[in-house]
Motif scaffolding. Structure first.
Motif, PDB file in Angstrom:
ATOM      1  N   GLU A   1       7.037  -0.598  -1.469  1.00 11.70           N
ATOM      2  CA  GLU A   1       8.377  -1.102  -1.175  1.00 11.70           C
ATOM      3  C   GLU A   1       9.447  -0.130  -1.666  1.00 11.70           C
ATOM      4  O   GLU A   1      10.527  -0.066  -1.103  1.00 11.70           O
ATOM      5  CB  GLU A   1       8.581  -2.476  -1.812  1.00 11.70           C
ATOM      6  N   SER A   2       9.137   0.631  -2.721  1.00  8.70           N
ATOM      7  CA  SER A   2      10.113   1.581  -3.260  1.00  8.70           C
ATOM      8  C   SER A   2      10.140   2.899  -2.478  1.00  8.70           C
ATOM      9  O   SER A   2      11.034   3.712  -2.689  1.00  8.70           O
ATOM     10  CB  SER A   2       9.827   1.863  -4.739  1.00  8.70           C
ATOM     11  N   VAL A   3       9.170   3.097  -1.604  1.00 12.86           N
ATOM     12  CA  VAL A   3       9.123   4.321  -0.798  1.00 12.86           C
ATOM     13  C   VAL A   3      10.034   4.131   0.416  1.00 12.86           C
ATOM     14  O   VAL A   3       9.902   3.147   1.138  1.00 12.86           O
ATOM     15  CB  VAL A   3       7.675   4.615  -0.333  1.00 12.86           C
ATOM     16  N   PRO A   4      10.981   5.050   0.642  1.00 11.49           N
ATOM     17  CA  PRO A   4      11.851   4.936   1.815  1.00 11.49           C
ATOM     18  C   PRO A   4      11.029   4.891   3.109  1.00 11.49           C
ATOM     19  O   PRO A   4       9.972   5.513   3.213  1.00 11.49           O
ATOM     20  CB  PRO A   4      12.699   6.213   1.753  1.00 11.49           C
ATOM     21  N   GLU A   5      11.532   4.150   4.063  1.00  9.61           N
ATOM     22  CA  GLU A   5      10.814   3.907   5.326  1.00  9.61           C
ATOM     23  C   GLU A   5      10.405   5.207   6.015  1.00  9.61           C
ATOM     24  O   GLU A   5       9.304   5.323   6.536  1.00  9.61           O
ATOM     25  CB  GLU A   5      11.691   3.063   6.259  1.00  9.61           C
ATOM     26  N   GLU A   6      11.291   6.214   5.985  1.00 12.45           N
ATOM     27  CA  GLU A   6      10.986   7.470   6.682  1.00 12.45           C
ATOM     28  C   GLU A   6       9.881   8.288   6.012  1.00 12.45           C
ATOM     29  O   GLU A   6       9.363   9.229   6.592  1.00 12.45           O
ATOM     30  CB  GLU A   6      12.247   8.334   6.855  1.00 12.45           C
ATOM     31  N   TYR A   7       9.498   7.897   4.774  1.00 12.72           N
ATOM     32  CA  TYR A   7       8.450   8.619   4.062  1.00 12.72           C
ATOM     33  C   TYR A   7       7.118   7.859   4.010  1.00 12.72           C
ATOM     34  O   TYR A   7       6.133   8.391   3.534  1.00 12.72           O
ATOM     35  CB  TYR A   7       8.880   8.920   2.619  1.00 12.72           C
ATOM     36  N   LYS A   8       7.091   6.629   4.472  1.00 14.88           N
ATOM     37  CA  LYS A   8       5.882   5.810   4.330  1.00 14.88           C
ATOM     38  C   LYS A   8       4.678   6.405   5.066  1.00 14.88           C
ATOM     39  O   LYS A   8       3.551   6.236   4.634  1.00 14.88           O
ATOM     40  CB  LYS A   8       6.137   4.374   4.789  1.00 14.88           C
ATOM     41  N   ASP A   9       4.934   7.103   6.161  1.00 17.10           N
ATOM     42  CA  ASP A   9       3.808   7.696   6.893  1.00 17.10           C
ATOM     43  C   ASP A   9       3.199   8.888   6.158  1.00 17.10           C
ATOM     44  O   ASP A   9       2.134   9.374   6.519  1.00 17.10           O
ATOM     45  CB  ASP A   9       4.220   8.095   8.310  1.00 17.10           C
ATOM     46  N   LEU A  10       3.850   9.358   5.088  1.00 20.89           N
ATOM     47  CA  LEU A  10       3.303  10.464   4.289  1.00 20.89           C
ATOM     48  C   LEU A  10       2.236   9.998   3.299  1.00 20.89           C
ATOM     49  O   LEU A  10       1.448  10.814   2.824  1.00 20.89           O
ATOM     50  CB  LEU A  10       4.425  11.157   3.508  1.00 20.89           C
ATOM     51  N   VAL A  11       2.216   8.697   3.000  1.00 20.98           N
ATOM     52  CA  VAL A  11       1.247   8.182   2.036  1.00 20.98           C
ATOM     53  C   VAL A  11      -0.144   8.288   2.670  1.00 20.98           C
ATOM     54  O   VAL A  11      -0.386   7.736   3.736  1.00 20.98           O
ATOM     55  CB  VAL A  11       1.553   6.713   1.653  1.00 20.98           C
ATOM     56  N   PRO A  12      -1.053   9.011   2.017  1.00 23.42           N
ATOM     57  CA  PRO A  12      -2.370   9.247   2.626  1.00 23.42           C
ATOM     58  C   PRO A  12      -3.250   7.998   2.598  1.00 23.42           C
ATOM     59  O   PRO A  12      -3.011   7.064   1.830  1.00 23.42           O
ATOM     60  CB  PRO A  12      -2.976  10.336   1.739  1.00 23.42           C
ATOM     61  N   GLU A  13      -4.253   8.011   3.439  1.00 23.13           N
ATOM     62  CA  GLU A  13      -5.239   6.934   3.453  1.00 23.13           C
ATOM     63  C   GLU A  13      -6.137   7.087   2.232  1.00 23.13           C
ATOM     64  O   GLU A  13      -6.342   8.177   1.737  1.00 23.13           O
ATOM     65  CB  GLU A  13      -6.084   6.992   4.738  1.00 23.13           C
ATOM     66  N   GLY A  14      -6.689   5.997   1.781  1.00 23.81           N
ATOM     67  CA  GLY A  14      -7.586   6.026   0.632  1.00 23.81           C
ATOM     68  C   GLY A  14      -7.610   4.673  -0.034  1.00 23.81           C
ATOM     69  O   GLY A  14      -6.958   3.726   0.419  1.00 23.81           O
TER      70      GLY A  14
END
Length: 191
Positions: free
Chosen positions: A108-121
């Motif tokens: 929730e603290s990650v800006p929307e435009e950066y959420k796709d940068l969070v890797p899978e795992g």
């Protein structure tokens, strides 16, 4: 058999730590619980193989009968151990729920435009990655200045007084003439 004893030893160590009030890392809980599940799966495989032998009437052979009896004894021992509820399973579930909630909060603290940068795992990997990214300022919204913002890149001299102008050499006066011709004319006329 040796793996079963190893698993029991690990479970007992973790139980002692929990009873003593020590915090057991989630990774350790997961490791022990995964081994527990692996032994349980292997037991089911052994039981299925034993049933296949019995259904084919191969267990009455003189050479096979002692081995089958030994396997049945080991199966019973392992079943006894596995039938007792795993005391760590509840703790592992609690930790998993807690880590999942922490991940939701962090995301929730990650800006929307950066959420796709969070890797899978898995959850712990994502938490570590987000913490590292926040610590390095990846999600900060600082706008970096990359130079010219639309104004003249040369510093325009406007604070030159008549006295300063008189003390300037020819190259300095030439620079003012190039940068601000009106100021040059004004200062030249005052000399």
């Amino acid at each position: 058999m040796e793996e079963k004893e190893e698993l029991l030893g690990e479970v007992e160590k973790v139980e002692e730590e929990v009873v003593e009030g020590k915090s057991v890392p989630y990774e350790r809980f997961k490791e022990v619980n995964d081994k527990y599940k692996l032994v349980k799966d292997e037991l089911e495989t052994v039981k299925a193989d034993l049933e296949a032998l019995k259904s084919n009437n191969l267990t009455n052979e003189p050479k096979v009968e002692p081995v089958v009896q030994k396997v049945e004894e080991v199966v019973e021992e392992v079943e006894e151990v596995l039938e007792n509820p795993n005391p760590l399973e509840e703790k592992v579930t609690q930790y998993e729920e807690m880590f999942n909630q922490m991940l939701v909060t962090k995301l929730e603290s990650v800006p929307e435009e950066y959420k796709d940068l969070v890797p899978e795992g898995d959850t712990t990997f994502k938490l570590k990655w987000i913490d590292s990214a926040i610590a390095k300022g990846l999600f900060s919204k600082k706008i970096q200045n990359f130079g010219n913002q639309g104004s003249n890149p040369l510093k325009v001299a406007t604070d030159v007084t008549k006295e300063k102008f008189k003390k300037m050499n020819a190259s300095e006066r030439s620079k003012i003439y190039k940068e601000n011709p009106e100021l040059y004319k004004q200062l030249k006329s005052q000399m």
